[in-house]
Scaffold this active site. Structure first.
Site, PDB file in Angstrom:
ATOM      1  N   ILE A  28      13.180 -10.763   0.617  1.00 14.61           N
ATOM      2  CA  ILE A  28      14.415 -10.144   1.110  1.00 14.61           C
ATOM      3  C   ILE A  28      15.189 -11.072   2.056  1.00 14.61           C
ATOM      4  O   ILE A  28      16.358 -10.837   2.328  1.00 14.61           O
ATOM      5  CB  ILE A  28      14.168  -8.775   1.800  1.00 14.61           C
ATOM      6  CG1 ILE A  28      13.202  -8.908   2.969  1.00 14.61           C
ATOM      7  CG2 ILE A  28      13.692  -7.740   0.792  1.00 14.61           C
ATOM      8  CD1 ILE A  28      13.171  -7.677   3.869  1.00 14.61           C
TER       9      ILE A  28
ATOM     10  N   TYR B 115       0.836  -1.223   0.000  1.00 18.35           N
ATOM     11  CA  TYR B 115       0.000   0.000   0.000  1.00 18.35           C
ATOM     12  C   TYR B 115       0.869   1.272   0.000  1.00 18.35           C
ATOM     13  O   TYR B 115       0.827   2.063  -0.949  1.00 18.35           O
ATOM     14  CB  TYR B 115      -0.924  -0.067   1.223  1.00 18.35           C
ATOM     15  CG  TYR B 115      -1.723   1.176   1.503  1.00 18.35           C
ATOM     16  CD1 TYR B 115      -2.373   1.879   0.483  1.00 18.35           C
ATOM     17  CD2 TYR B 115      -1.861   1.641   2.819  1.00 18.35           C
ATOM     18  CE1 TYR B 115      -3.122   3.018   0.761  1.00 18.35           C
ATOM     19  CE2 TYR B 115      -2.609   2.764   3.108  1.00 18.35           C
ATOM     20  CZ  TYR B 115      -3.239   3.450   2.072  1.00 18.35           C
ATOM     21  OH  TYR B 115      -3.978   4.575   2.366  1.00 18.35           O
TER      22      TYR B 115
ATOM     23  N   TYR C 224       4.758  -6.670  16.481  1.00 20.08           N
ATOM     24  CA  TYR C 224       4.900  -5.770  15.326  1.00 20.08           C
ATOM     25  C   TYR C 224       5.702  -4.531  15.720  1.00 20.08           C
ATOM     26  O   TYR C 224       6.743  -4.224  15.114  1.00 20.08           O
ATOM     27  CB  TYR C 224       3.507  -5.380  14.796  1.00 20.08           C
ATOM     28  CG  TYR C 224       3.557  -4.266  13.786  1.00 20.08           C
ATOM     29  CD1 TYR C 224       4.263  -4.401  12.604  1.00 20.08           C
ATOM     30  CD2 TYR C 224       2.904  -3.053  14.026  1.00 20.08           C
ATOM     31  CE1 TYR C 224       4.331  -3.369  11.687  1.00 20.08           C
ATOM     32  CE2 TYR C 224       2.960  -2.015  13.111  1.00 20.08           C
ATOM     33  CZ  TYR C 224       3.673  -2.177  11.949  1.00 20.08           C
ATOM     34  OH  TYR C 224       3.736  -1.147  11.052  1.00 20.08           O
TER      35      TYR C 224
HETATM   36  N1  UFG Z   1     -11.876   0.371  14.313  1.00 24.59           N
HETATM   37  C1  UFG Z   1     -13.217   0.152  14.545  1.00 24.59           C
HETATM   38  N2  UFG Z   1     -13.861  -0.725  13.709  1.00 24.59           N
HETATM   39  C2  UFG Z   1     -13.248  -1.392  12.706  1.00 24.59           C
HETATM   40  C3  UFG Z   1     -11.870  -1.155  12.481  1.00 24.59           C
HETATM   41  C4  UFG Z   1     -11.215  -0.260  13.311  1.00 24.59           C
HETATM   42  O1  UFG Z   1     -13.825   0.733  15.441  1.00 24.59           O
HETATM   43  O2  UFG Z   1     -13.898  -2.195  12.026  1.00 24.59           O
HETATM   44  C5  UFG Z   1     -11.178   1.337  15.165  1.00 24.59           C
HETATM   45  C6  UFG Z   1     -10.003   0.740  15.920  1.00 24.59           C
HETATM   46  O3  UFG Z   1     -10.435   0.179  17.137  1.00 24.59           O
HETATM   47  C7  UFG Z   1      -9.103   1.963  16.113  1.00 24.59           C
HETATM   48  C8  UFG Z   1      -9.404   2.829  14.886  1.00 24.59           C
HETATM   49  O4  UFG Z   1     -10.625   2.339  14.342  1.00 24.59           O
HETATM   50  O5  UFG Z   1      -9.510   2.658  17.264  1.00 24.59           O
HETATM   51  C9  UFG Z   1      -8.332   2.737  13.815  1.00 24.59           C
HETATM   52  O6  UFG Z   1      -8.069   1.357  13.581  1.00 24.59           O
HETATM   53  P1  UFG Z   1      -7.144   0.842  12.393  1.00 24.59           P
HETATM   54  O7  UFG Z   1      -7.133  -0.648  12.469  1.00 24.59           O
HETATM   55  O8  UFG Z   1      -7.553   1.481  11.124  1.00 24.59           O
HETATM   56  O9  UFG Z   1      -5.715   1.446  12.763  1.00 24.59           O
HETATM   57  P2  UFG Z   1      -4.861   1.275  14.112  1.00 24.59           P
HETATM   58  O10 UFG Z   1      -4.918   2.606  14.805  1.00 24.59           O
HETATM   59  O11 UFG Z   1      -5.225   0.092  14.891  1.00 24.59           O
HETATM   60  O12 UFG Z   1      -3.450   0.941  13.491  1.00 24.59           O
HETATM   61  C10 UFG Z   1      -2.565   1.905  13.074  1.00 24.59           C
HETATM   62  C11 UFG Z   1      -1.696   1.344  11.957  1.00 24.59           C
HETATM   63  C12 UFG Z   1      -0.784   0.274  12.497  1.00 24.59           C
HETATM   64  C13 UFG Z   1      -0.034   0.778  13.701  1.00 24.59           C
HETATM   65  C14 UFG Z   1      -0.998   1.259  14.741  1.00 24.59           C
HETATM   66  C15 UFG Z   1      -0.295   1.811  15.948  1.00 24.59           C
HETATM   67  O13 UFG Z   1      -2.500   0.808  10.937  1.00 24.59           O
HETATM   68  O14 UFG Z   1       0.164  -0.088  11.505  1.00 24.59           O
HETATM   69  O15 UFG Z   1      -1.806   2.291  14.196  1.00 24.59           O
HETATM   70  O16 UFG Z   1      -1.073   1.592  17.092  1.00 24.59           O
HETATM   71  F1  UFG Z   1       0.708  -0.208  14.231  1.00 24.59           F
END
Ligand code: UFG
Length: 329
Positions: free
Chosen positions: A52, A11, A141
């Site tokens: 890699i 991505y 991770y």
């Molecule tokens: N969320 C929902 N419903 C969903 C998906 C996500 O409520 O169906 C919420 C999650 O709980 C979170 C927010 O939306 O509060 C964002 O979630 P994402 O999964 O989109 O992203 P994250 O914040 O979990 O993850 C990001 C990056 C990771 C990194 C992380 C650091 O994608 O690579 O932040 O904490 F590691």
């Protein structure tokens, strides 16, 4: 000379390849296509399919191309999966980077721009998070990404490997021309999952917890457009070319949006009611993650162009509408 992009079919990698080509750089991509997509890679880049961790493969790539610097994305990147399969993360992320840096050392390449993450910080003591904040990752991770940064630091001291580590917050959006975008299977990120509702692929979005200590009870994140991240990699490359010392930078917009606010903005962008239902918290989600990117702005000259989340969601919507099955279309 060329820039080698590992994970350039993924991505953020594929958007960075587009940015590098637009800036007139020569680009070589390596990707094992385990999660990346061959058609995400611009035909103007030279593509090698391979892993890699395969040192012989890397020696061939470095031998056949005049590589000036590496931009390193190739890694496994799911927080939840990493908790389930820690050894797979140590293997792909840490051993993969070990193999890559070994090849760089052998072939005389001394510059690397690294795709790091806010997950290196863990639960923050205060926001916005500055680069000097304690790093206490809460998943394999985040732990492996931090270990990769430390590997670069020791290699800088030992043989002059210069690195810029970019710790991104929540990457989102798609190239404004709509030709490349986000396509993870299974998808776990908030914005593409929200957009599956107006696309008719799910009937509602689940909100993971509404009892967090935030204004509306849902988690707050700092959403940053993928092309702004891509541009930061180009600026970081030039920073190393200018002879600056190795360093670490956060990348975010500095503004937090709650899950409910993101859903509301997506309703505005798509014109769809997007029903939402609260479900239990997802393990390991910090309540609030917001970046301070002042250092990237002052030292790299970085200026995010997409500072409006509605516009950012609009670019994602353009991609998903024209590619409802991602790169399979
Ligand atoms: N969320 C929902 N419903 C969903 C998906 C996500 O409520 O169906 C919420 C999650 O709980 C979170 C927010 O939306 O509060 C964002 O979630 P994402 O999964 O989109 O992203 P994250 O914040 O979990 O993850 C990001 C990056 C990771 C990194 C992380 C650091 O994608 O690579 O932040 O904490 F590691």
């Amino acid at each position: 000379m060329a820039i080698l992009v590992t994970g350039g079919a993924g991505y953020i990698g594929s958007h960075t390849v587009m940015e590098l080509l637009a800036q007139g750089e020569k680009v070589v991509v390596v990707d094992n296509l385990r999660t990346g997509h061959r058609s995400a890679v611009s035909p103007e880049a030279r593509f090698y399919e391979g892993d890699i961790r395969d040192r012989g493969f890397l020696d061939r790539v470095f031998g056949e191309n005049d590589i000036e610097a590496v931009i390193h994305f190739a890694a496994s990147s799911l927080v939840g999966e990493s908790v389930q399969q820690p050894l797979a993360y140590y293997d792909n992320n840490l051993f993969g980077t070990h193999s890559l840096v070994g090849a760089m050392e052998a072939h005389g390449v001394r510059k690397i721009v690294f795709s790091s993450t806010a997950a290196t910080y863990g639960e923050p003591e205060r926001v916005p998070i500055e680069e000097s904040a304690p790093t206490r990752p809460e998943s394999p991770y985040g732990e492996t990404k931090l270990a990769m940064e430390n590997m670069f630091r020791w290699c800088d001291r030992a043989f002059g490997l210069k690195f810029v580590s970019l710790r991104y917050f929540n990457a989102c959006g798609a190239h404004p021309d709509g030709t490349i975008g986000e396509d993870h299977k299974p998808e776990s990120h908030l914005i593409p999952i929200i957009l599956q509702v107006p696309l008719g692929e799910r009937d509602h979005i689940g909100i993971f917890g509404d009892d967090y200590p935030t204004e509306d009870g849902t988690c707050v994140r700092d959403y940053i457009h993928v092309m702004d991240l891509a541009n930061a990699h180009y600026l970081a490359l030039n920073y190393l070319r200018a002879g600056h010392p190795s360093d670490v930078f956060n990348l975010g917009n500095g503004t937090g949006f709650s899950v409910k606010q993101v859903i509301e903005l997506a309703r505005g962008v798509t014109g769809h009611p997007i029903p939402a239902a609260v479900s239990p918290r997802r393990a390991g989600d910090p309540a609030v993650l917001i970046a301070s990117s002042e250092k990237a702005k002052s030292k790299l000259g970085w200026k995010p162009r997409y500072d409006d989340l509605g516009t950012i969601i609009g670019t994602a919507w353009k991609w998903h509408q024209s590619h409802p099955n991602g790169y399979a279309d």
